[in-house]
Design a protein around this motif. Structure first.
Motif: not given
Length: 331
Positions: A5, A7, A54, A57, A77
């Motif tokens: 992941n 971020y 967003s 993503n 993300r």
């Protein structure tokens, strides 16, 4: 290859690196299995996305040219760091303990954890997570009737940052019982102005004898909007004596510790109709059925109502004058 992941903060410029490939390596990037369509730039093993939101993503995969072997996968993300929160605390199980809840005013869009610290008289209290609500915790009172303030600190933490909020209170200010339970209202036979109301104290209140509750009753006829109120000491019954005959009433009850805190929310509303005699009910039905305003305007034949017993058949022999005199006699 591992999937990790990554971020990143909304609105920032993002760079993703294809594993540990050196700067001269040529790679191709895909997102969710298709070509990257958003504005981007590829420099060697790096994919650069400007001003992300967003819509960026997704699962990004990189493939080493010229054979197309996949070298890395990154789950991107996009979110925001936490900001201030509002904290409230309440004791509905006084004097056992209290719970605190917190609300985020700004969404973070990525997983956020909460660290809670409760201080009282210069020591840290044990905090239990709520099994259902993520934004709630439970704390036992270390002592009762304490004059020391409680200090609750909640820190929200995610991959992009952290933020803390604090709430301080006196024990007595957060006491608020749950509403009374099993409220029942019944008419009083032969008394058209009375309703008997009874209820149970909230089952969550642990010691009704040592910490008694007082109650607040409100009631109104369905046809009116204005409530009438009665405050009671520690009784769990009350007789309403000024109701209108034959009217349907709405009734609710609230509870409060006799010394401290605030009133509970209102109980679930119950409905009850004051007593009306059988003969009065039959007379009312008779007048409704025989008054001109109730005669159907349609020319179509109307289905006859079934008889309602001997009393109804007897009534049909009275003249309207006699019925009126009988009503006056009853009232």
């Amino acid at each position: 290859p591992n999937k990790e992941n990554q971020y990143e903060k909304m609105g920032s410029d993002v760079t993703m690196l294809c594993g540990s490939l050196d700067n001269s390596t040529s790679v191709t990037w895909k997102v969710n299995g298709t070509d990257v369509r958003a504005p981007h730039r590829v420099e060697g093993p790096r994919l650069m996305l400007p001003k992300v939101n967003s819509s960026h993503n997704g699962l990004y995969s990189c493939f080493q040219n010229p054979h197309g072997e996949r070298r890395d996968s990154i789950n991107l993300r996009i979110g925001l760091p936490p900001r201030e929160m509002s904290i409230t605390c309440r004791s509905n199980t006084y004097p056992k303990g209290f719970y605190c809840s917190w609300q985020e005013h700004y969404p973070t869009f990525i997983p956020t954890m909460f660290e809670v610290d409760v201080q009282h008289n210069q020591r840290s209290l044990d905090v239990q997570d709520d099994p259902v609500h993520k934004n709630r915790c439970h704390v036992r009172f270390p002592e009762v009737f304490s004059s020391f303030l409680y200090h609750v600190n909640v820190t929200a933490v995610n991959a992009l940052g952290k933020a803390s909020s604090t709430f301080s209170f006196e024990e007595s200010t957060i006491v608020k019982p749950d509403p009374p339970e099993r409220v029942v209202a019944t008419p009083v036979r032969n008394n058209p102005r009375r309703l008997e109301v009874s209820w149970n104290s909230p089952s969550t209140w642990p010691d009704i004898n040592s910490f008694p509750l007082k109650y607040f009753l409100r009631y109104r006829p369905l046809i009116r909007e204005q409530w009438q109120h009665v405050e009671l000491s520690d009784s769990t019954t009350h007789t309403i004596t000024d109701a209108y005959a034959g009217k349907e009433y709405i009734i609710q009850v609230a509870a409060k510790d006799t010394e401290i805190g605030t009133w509970s929310d209102w109980s679930v509303a119950v409905h009850a109709t004051t007593w009306i005699s059988e003969i009065t009910s039959l007379l009312k039905d008779y007048y409704l059925k025989t008054s001109p305003s109730s005669v159907p305007s349609s020319k179509a034949p109307q289905k006859a109502e079934p008889p309602v017993g001997r009393a109804a058949r007897v009534l049909t022999f009275f003249s309207p004058l006699m019925l009126g005199m009988l009503l006056l006699f009853m009232w």
